[in-house]
Design an enzyme around this catalytic site. Sequence first.
Site, PDB file in Angstrom:
ATOM      1  N   SER A   1     -10.546  21.791 -41.731  1.00  0.00           N
ATOM      2  CA  SER A   1     -11.653  22.729 -41.911  1.00  0.00           C
ATOM      3  C   SER A   1     -11.275  23.773 -42.940  1.00  0.00           C
ATOM      4  CB  SER A   1     -11.975  23.420 -40.584  1.00  0.00           C
ATOM      5  OG  SER A   1     -12.821  24.536 -40.781  1.00  0.00           O
TER       6      SER A   1
ATOM      7  N   TYR B   1      -8.747  28.340 -33.883  1.00  0.00           N
ATOM      8  CA  TYR B   1      -9.204  27.076 -34.477  1.00  0.00           C
ATOM      9  C   TYR B   1      -8.625  26.921 -35.877  1.00  0.00           C
ATOM     10  CZ  TYR B   1     -12.490  23.853 -36.746  1.00  0.00           C
ATOM     11  OH  TYR B   1     -13.054  22.825 -37.470  1.00  0.00           O
TER      12      TYR B   1
END
Length: 248
Positions: free
Chosen positions: A143, A157
């Site tokens: 990501s 995350y």
Amino acid sequence: MDKCAIITGGGRGIGAATARLAAKSGYHVCINYASDTASAEMVAEACRREGVQAIAIKADIATSDAVEEMFERCTSSLGSPDLLVNNAGVVGSATPLEHLDDSVLHRTFAVNVFGSVYCARSAVRHMSTANGGRGGVIINISSIAATTGSPGEYVHYAASKGAIETFTIGLAKEVGSLGIRVNCVQSGTADTDIHRTEGNPQRPAMIAKLAPLGRVASTQDIAEAALWLASDKASYASGSILRIGGGL
């Protein structure tokens, strides 16, 4: 030669788009999913319409035994995997670090990091030319949070995805001589339901306003990048991190 792909988190979103594109590219497809059987079976049926075989296997990739069983079932049904796309992941609750719950942190790393490592380990065991395999490709889905850090929302995350990018680089160096290429797609925020299900439904619209291209990624955008890295057109790419972030 028949080719086989395992797509984790393949029942929805980026994973589903990647599974369908893999089928169009001639791969038999094993669709891993965590809970939504109906969605996974719909993706499997869409793959079969492309003239390939496809199965859906429910498995929690955060458990190493479940991963081993999934690979064995895939191999017995479709053949040894030539491609692994480590797509399954969780975002965890949007929260500043000081309010982060232990259970969210543990689950985020269990799925995003441990799960990807477990799956890659099994893939290497099956693909390695030193073990009699025919080589293969591992694609990890990261990501853009690994670059931005996602402060105030998802630093846990982001850290998990940073780990995946480092893992990509190291594993590529480790297994290149075994006939295995390892690459990573660093995905920008995509048009999926992951933020809605994780309690932050407004985030894609917010990111679209910030992105130079004026939109979030489609699932197809990310799937195309993954399948290109898996293809012979990218035969000299290994240890690469390809950002598909709309200019962010």
